[in-house]
Design a protein around this motif. Structure first.
Motif, PDB file in Angstrom:
ATOM      1  N   ARG A 133      -3.707  10.191  12.678  1.00  0.00           N
ATOM      2  CA  ARG A 133      -4.854  11.194  13.106  1.00  0.00           C
ATOM      3  C   ARG A 133      -5.075  11.959  13.349  1.00  0.00           C
ATOM      4  O   ARG A 133      -6.580  12.828  14.265  1.00  0.00           O
ATOM      5  N   ALA A 134      -4.776  12.966  12.710  1.00  0.00           N
ATOM      6  CA  ALA A 134      -5.415  14.815  12.867  1.00  0.00           C
ATOM      7  C   ALA A 134      -6.124  14.806  11.591  1.00  0.00           C
ATOM      8  O   ALA A 134      -7.258  15.138  12.396  1.00  0.00           O
ATOM      9  N   THR A 135      -6.761  13.499  10.571  1.00  0.00           N
ATOM     10  CA  THR A 135      -7.201  13.183   9.445  1.00  0.00           C
ATOM     11  C   THR A 135      -8.846  12.781   9.334  1.00  0.00           C
ATOM     12  O   THR A 135     -10.068  12.881   9.232  1.00  0.00           O
ATOM     13  N   GLY A 136      -7.782  11.736   9.922  1.00  0.00           N
ATOM     14  CA  GLY A 136      -9.111  10.677  10.120  1.00  0.00           C
ATOM     15  C   GLY A 136      -9.587   9.742   9.091  1.00  0.00           C
ATOM     16  O   GLY A 136      -9.995   8.686   8.629  1.00  0.00           O
ATOM     17  N   THR A 137      -8.740   9.999   7.430  1.00  0.00           N
ATOM     18  CA  THR A 137      -8.295   9.413   6.593  1.00  0.00           C
ATOM     19  C   THR A 137      -7.638   9.538   6.347  1.00  0.00           C
ATOM     20  O   THR A 137      -6.548   9.550   6.407  1.00  0.00           O
ATOM     21  N   PHE A 138      -7.175   8.901   4.880  1.00  0.00           N
ATOM     22  CA  PHE A 138      -6.618   7.930   4.073  1.00  0.00           C
ATOM     23  C   PHE A 138      -6.469   7.407   2.348  1.00  0.00           C
ATOM     24  O   PHE A 138      -7.951   7.140   2.251  1.00  0.00           O
ATOM     25  N   VAL A 139      -5.533   7.546   1.863  1.00  0.00           N
ATOM     26  CA  VAL A 139      -5.811   6.859  -0.025  1.00  0.00           C
ATOM     27  C   VAL A 139      -4.718   5.942   0.140  1.00  0.00           C
ATOM     28  O   VAL A 139      -3.353   5.998   0.280  1.00  0.00           O
ATOM     29  N   VAL A 140      -5.403   4.790  -0.499  1.00  0.00           N
ATOM     30  CA  VAL A 140      -4.334   3.677   0.078  1.00  0.00           C
ATOM     31  C   VAL A 140      -4.244   3.470  -1.872  1.00  0.00           C
ATOM     32  O   VAL A 140      -5.259   3.007  -2.584  1.00  0.00           O
ATOM     33  N   ASN A 141      -2.715   3.129  -2.414  1.00  0.00           N
ATOM     34  CA  ASN A 141      -3.016   3.536  -3.525  1.00  0.00           C
ATOM     35  C   ASN A 141      -2.019   1.920  -3.928  1.00  0.00           C
ATOM     36  O   ASN A 141      -1.014   2.046  -3.070  1.00  0.00           O
ATOM     37  N   LEU A 142      -2.459   0.700  -4.444  1.00  0.00           N
ATOM     38  CA  LEU A 142      -1.747  -0.200  -4.755  1.00  0.00           C
ATOM     39  C   LEU A 142       0.070  -0.096  -6.027  1.00  0.00           C
ATOM     40  O   LEU A 142      -1.091   0.974  -6.832  1.00  0.00           O
ATOM     41  N   VAL A 143       0.525  -0.434  -5.932  1.00  0.00           N
ATOM     42  CA  VAL A 143       1.551  -0.697  -6.761  1.00  0.00           C
ATOM     43  C   VAL A 143       2.246  -1.689  -7.572  1.00  0.00           C
ATOM     44  O   VAL A 143       1.908  -2.454  -7.183  1.00  0.00           O
ATOM     45  N   ASP A 144       2.114  -0.818  -8.908  1.00  0.00           N
ATOM     46  CA  ASP A 144       2.227  -1.710  -9.860  1.00  0.00           C
ATOM     47  C   ASP A 144       4.151  -1.700 -10.532  1.00  0.00           C
ATOM     48  O   ASP A 144       4.351  -1.070  -9.525  1.00  0.00           O
ATOM     49  N   ARG A 145       4.846  -2.933 -11.417  1.00  0.00           N
ATOM     50  CA  ARG A 145       5.754  -2.599 -11.601  1.00  0.00           C
ATOM     51  C   ARG A 145       6.188  -1.505 -12.618  1.00  0.00           C
ATOM     52  O   ARG A 145       7.595  -1.127 -12.200  1.00  0.00           O
ATOM     53  N   ALA A 146       5.876  -0.637 -12.632  1.00  0.00           N
ATOM     54  CA  ALA A 146       6.030   0.631 -13.301  1.00  0.00           C
ATOM     55  C   ALA A 146       5.643   2.064 -12.206  1.00  0.00           C
ATOM     56  O   ALA A 146       6.422   2.748 -12.662  1.00  0.00           O
ATOM     57  N   ALA A 157       1.071  -1.308   0.331  1.00  0.00           N
ATOM     58  CA  ALA A 157       0.246   0.107   0.080  1.00  0.00           C
ATOM     59  C   ALA A 157       0.870   1.103  -0.017  1.00  0.00           C
ATOM     60  O   ALA A 157       1.683   1.191   0.535  1.00  0.00           O
ATOM     61  N   LEU A 158       0.813   1.900  -0.979  1.00  0.00           N
ATOM     62  CA  LEU A 158       1.747   3.917  -1.178  1.00  0.00           C
ATOM     63  C   LEU A 158       0.262   4.178  -0.719  1.00  0.00           C
ATOM     64  O   LEU A 158      -0.624   4.765  -0.962  1.00  0.00           O
ATOM     65  N   VAL A 159       0.675   4.744   0.845  1.00  0.00           N
ATOM     66  CA  VAL A 159      -0.215   5.538   1.228  1.00  0.00           C
ATOM     67  C   VAL A 159      -0.479   6.559   1.075  1.00  0.00           C
ATOM     68  O   VAL A 159       1.245   7.763   1.763  1.00  0.00           O
ATOM     69  N   ALA A 160      -1.268   7.689   0.817  1.00  0.00           N
ATOM     70  CA  ALA A 160      -0.813   8.918   0.861  1.00  0.00           C
ATOM     71  C   ALA A 160      -1.750   9.576   1.706  1.00  0.00           C
ATOM     72  O   ALA A 160      -2.916   9.107   2.478  1.00  0.00           O
ATOM     73  N   THR A 161      -1.936  10.430   2.093  1.00  0.00           N
ATOM     74  CA  THR A 161      -1.840  11.424   3.324  1.00  0.00           C
ATOM     75  C   THR A 161      -1.814  13.022   3.490  1.00  0.00           C
ATOM     76  O   THR A 161      -0.786  13.072   2.798  1.00  0.00           O
TER      77      THR A 161
END
Length: 217
Positions: A77-90, A27-31
């Protein structure tokens, strides 16, 4: 060979676990923090936990610094949210840049040259190049151990899949998805080497048992 977990050093226990529980999805997690500063970091202590409700789980280790929590955990903790970005070979090269432990004021997405798109239901952006993106809301987090390890359960609020990956029957083109998984140390794997074996029903198993018993007579 066997060990009591309590008898192993932390380092040796880590080596055994990350080299046996493989491959692990990434998971490449963006916050974002409360001020909107962006952050991105990869985690392989991650998986989908349930589809009803749709849940993902992240294992986020702390650090032996002050403050002890990583930016990802602080931002959740600050926002209560996040985005999971799945990782491909590129995406692997950019993912490795996001893995560098930079100061909190550095935008890893910009440092990695990753274009983003706004999310529909959360503040954090999505990584445009990722083939699959899950907008998530934190439902519960648990803290463990001396390393400030946090187990984060997030509910998926919105799903984004690259155009062309899913057909009208919601079948996903796994080859086109081209996701990678984490092994131990610096090793990764693709999802290209696969095999198929169908599940059998209880009736089929019982029929096999009866046939095997008949052959012994």
């Amino acid at each position: 060979m066997d060990w009591a977990a309590a008898d192993l050093t932390e380092r040796n226990l880590y080596k055994l676990l990350v080299n046996t529980v493989i491959p692990r999805p990434i998971a490449l997690v963006a916050t974002v923090d409360a001020a909107g500063t962006r952050n991105a970091a990869p985690f392989s202590f991650f998986n989908v936990f349930s589809h009803a409700p749709p849940l993902v789980v992240l294992g986020i280790e702390g650090r032996q610094l002050t403050p002890p929590l990583k930016d990802t955990m602080n931002n959740i903790r600050a926002t209560g949210t996040f985005v999971v970005n799945l990782v491909d070979r590129a995406l692997v090269e950019a993912m490795m840049i996001c893995a560098v432990e930079l100061s909190s004021d550095v935008d890893e997405l910009a440092a990695a040259g990753l274009a983003t798109a706004p999310s529909r239901q959360v503040a954090a952006p999505r990584i445009s190049a990722s083939p699959v993106q899950f907008e998530c809301r934190e439902t519960v987090s648990l803290s463990f151990g001396i390393r400030h390890r946090n187990l984060v359960v997030g509910e998926i609020l919105h799903l984004h899949l690259r155009d062309g990956l899913v057909d009208d029957n919601f079948h996903v083109d796994v080859d086109a998805l081209d996701l990678v998984g984490r092994l131990g140390a610096d090793w990764y794997t693709t999802t290209r080497d696969r095999f198929r074996t169908p599940r059998i029903s209880a009736d089929e198993w019982n029929a096999r048992q009866r046939a095997a018993a008949k052959d012994k007579v």
